[in-house]
Each structure stands twice: as structure tokens, then as C-alpha cells.
Design an enzyme around this catalytic site. Structure first.
Site, PDB file in Angstrom:
ATOM      1  N   GLU A 119      -0.667  -2.533   3.529  1.00 17.71           N
ATOM      2  CA  GLU A 119      -1.243  -1.143   3.527  1.00 17.71           C
ATOM      3  C   GLU A 119      -2.650  -1.389   3.281  1.00 17.71           C
ATOM      4  O   GLU A 119      -3.251  -2.151   2.516  1.00 17.71           O
ATOM      5  CB  GLU A 119      -0.827  -0.458   2.380  1.00 17.71           C
TER       6      GLU A 119
ATOM      7  N   GLU B  26      -8.957   6.756  -1.964  1.00 14.66           N
ATOM      8  CA  GLU B  26      -7.776   7.595  -2.787  1.00 14.66           C
ATOM      9  C   GLU B  26      -8.625   7.919  -4.043  1.00 14.66           C
ATOM     10  O   GLU B  26      -9.876   7.593  -4.321  1.00 14.66           O
ATOM     11  CB  GLU B  26      -6.795   6.681  -3.289  1.00 14.66           C
TER      12      GLU B  26
END
Length: 359
Positions: A243, A248
């Protein structure tokens, strides 16, 4: 007798002298000197609107001179083109707006030379592999995006509280901007709704650069993210597939954005992460980018590099990043990263101006 000998001696000296002069004249005739060298350099696509070329990095150099047998072109990159025509086509490889010195040395048949140089500033753009500028109002392009629907397994594995939909209430293009909208509302047994778009099955790539211009959601409990997963997730699962979290942001920690890598060597609360303070992320657009090569993965905001991932000994545990990945855009609510959701939260959106992927 002495007079005869003297005459013979003088005649011999005269013959030698004449021969020497003749040889020198022949040598001078053979020593060809080039002259009147000119050099013109044309940037492909150069005009008033594009003074540094069309972004291809291509040029055409033309040289001309008198008494010349061959030309030797150099471009300030270590590359050399040698020919007799005096015409050289060249493509610069380094990305960005760069200064170079293009030079040519013209040689005569006797090895004599003359040189001329010209400085240029040229733009080299990357090859665009994928883009969405969100110019068409309404729903996102079905040829580029699909959706995750529902709440997944245990809130998509993160205890998230939202139900993802593909409704215009949660995802819409308006005024050239993609809006992913998280809302407080009862829907399908959940108290919050949002959207998660992805290019899975539509577009994936290995190595390149991703750029997104975005303004983030706000509110305690919001969790907007721009990230990527390995295409092989359905075969080997997560985190083995790898990932890449380009950006974020947790509304509970307003103003701090982070980038991270998850893989078998470290995942969940991964150690492969770094964050950066940006106090106005919900009020201002920033360009979030990720550069991915076989050697490292780098993260930048508005072009400022702030984190690099580059394990010295790469293996299947720490480097699953040698296979295709797809892109995901979403806002989660709550969960392991978003935390508790404020009772005051009603609605917020992540706005995205464009998504571009370059080779």
C-alpha cells in the site's frame, strides 16, 4: 678543379633548397582551415506561447561552415552526435525547465577545427499515462473510475463508520472539481455516508509520478485519503500486495498530513511514515505528489520533498513495489485513523482539481 667543386656544391644546395620550399608549399596546401561556422538551434514547438518548446525536449541543431569534412555536436549531457550533414536531432531526457549549452566542432579533412556554442532553456515534460481533469459536470467518468459500495468487512478492515455510495449526494463533479462528500445521515443502517473511487480494473501502473491537486475535508472524525493498492490484492491479500499512502489527514489532528508505506515488513501502525504540518489544508488547494522508481518512493507537497522510502536491502517483505498499483480516493469516517467523530459533524468534502499520472 676547386672552382668546379664549388660550383657543384652550390648547385646541390640550390636543388635541396628548392625541394624544401616545394615541400613546405605542398604542406601548406594540405593544411585546410575551416571557417565561417554558423549554428542554429530550434526547439520543437517553440513559439510566443511556448518559448521553451512544447515539452517534448526535442531540438534540431544545424551547423554550416566552409572547408569542413564533418561536424561533432554535443548537448551538455555527455551525448555526442557526429556526422557530415551538419544536422542533428536530439531529445533531452531530464524532466523540468533546464539550461543547456549546445556546441558543435567543425573539422576539416586535415584535422583542423573551429567551434561554436549556443545556450538554450528547454522544457521537458513527462509522458502522461493517465489523467482526469474533471471538466465534465455530473458523475465521474465510468471509463476511469469504479466504486466501493457499503461498509466492507469490519468497516473496510479499519472499523470505519460510513457507508460508501455512488450517489450524487456523496460524489459529484461540479465546476471542474471532483467533490467527495461525507455526510451525517442514516443510510442502510449506518449514520454516515461517503464515497470511495478507485481505478482498479481501469488503470494501474508500475513506476511513475502521481500528482493530485486537492483541498481536504475538515471536522473531527473525517479521514480523507489519496492512496494506492497493488493489483494483486485479490490474489495475495493485504498487506502482502503493498500500500502507498500519498496523503492521509485526520480531522482530529487538523493541519497535519502524512504519507506512509504498508507492507509485510511494517503495516497498520507502520513505521514507514512521516507527516507534515499544513495549517490550511481544508481552505487551500495543495499539489500532493508521489514519485515511484525501482530504487525509492518519494513524497512531496507543492514540489517540496518531505519523505523518501528506500530500504537498502529490498525483498518481498519490504518492497512489493515492483508490480502494478491502482489509485483510490475517499473520505472515511472514524476508524483506526480518523478516531472518534464529533457530534457537531454534519457534512464536509474533499475537493480534487485533477489527477495525473506520468511515466
Amino acid at each position: 678543379m676547386k672552382i668546379i667543386i664549388l660550383k657543384i656544391f652550390l648547385f646541390t644546395i640550390f636543388i635541396i633548397s628548392c625541394g624544401s620550399d616545394k615541400n613546405q608549399e605542398e604542406d601548406l596546401e594540405k593544411d585546410i582551415i575551416p571557417s565561417d561556422l554558423t549554428l542554429t538551434v530550434t526547439l520543437q514547438g517553440e513559439d510566443d506561447s511556448n518559448p521553451n518548446g512544447d515539452g517534448s525536449g526535442s531540438i534540431k541543431a544545424v551547423a554550416d561552415a566552409k572547408n569542413v569534412e564533418k561536424y561533432n555536436f554535443s548537448f551538455g549531457t555527455g551525448d555526442v552526435i557526429e556526422n557530415k550533414s551538419g544536422v542533428a536531432n536530439y531529445v533531452f531526457k531530464e524532466e523540468g525547465l533546464k539550461d543547456y549549452t549546445v556546441s558543435v566542432v567543425a573539422y576539416s579533412s586535415t584535422g583542423n577545427s573551429i567551434k561554436k556554442s549556443k545556450k538554450i532553456t528547454i522544457l521537458k515534460k513527462r509522458k502522461l499515462l493517465f489523467s482526469d481533469e474533471f471538466d465534465n459536470s455530473g458523475s465521474p467518468d465510468k471509463n476511469k473510475w469504479i466504486y466501493d459500495i457499503g461498509n466492507g468487512n469490519n468497516g473496510w478492515g479499519n472499523q470505519e463508520k460510513q457507508y460508501y455510495t455512488d450517489r450524487a449526494d456523496n460524489v459529484v463533479i461540479d465546476g471542474g472539481i471532483l467533490k467527495i462528500i461525507a455526510k451525517k445521515e442514516n443510510h442502510q443502517g449506518y449514520k454516515y455516508t461517503s464515497a470511495r473511487l478507485k481505478t482498479q480494473g481501469k488503470f494501474s501502473f508500475t513506476y511513475g509520478k502521481v500528482e493530485l491537486r486537492a483541498k481536504l475535508a475538515k471536522g473531527v472524525g473525517t479521514w480523507p485519503a489519496i492512496w494506492m493498492l497493488g493489483d494483486n490484492i485479490k490474489i495475495i491479500g493485504w498487506p502482502a500486495c503493498g500500500e502507498i499512502d500519498i496523503m492521509e489527514h485526520a480531522g482530529k489532528d487538523m493541519g497535519y498530513v502524512s504519507s506512509a508505506l504498508h507492507n509485510l515488513s511494517s503495516y497498520g501502525n507502520t513505521s514507514n511514515t512521516k507527516r507534515k504540518k499544513l495549517t490550511d489544508v481544508a481552505d487551500k488547494f495543495y499539489v500532493y505528489s508521489m514519485e515511484w522508481t525501482p530504487e525509492k518512493i518519494s513524497f512531496a507537497i507543492d514540489g517540496d520533498l518531505y519523505y523518501e522510502y528506500n530500504p537498502s536491502n529490498k525483498d518481498e517483505k519490504n518492497w512489493p513495489y515492483d508490480k502494478p498499483f491502482f489509485i483510490i480516493l475517499n473520505i472515511a469516517m472514524g476508524g483506526t485513523f480518523g478516531g472518534a467523530i464529533s457530534n457537531d459533524f454534519q457534512q464536509s468534502a474533499m475537493e480534487i482539481d485533477y489527477v495525473r499520472v506520468y511515466k
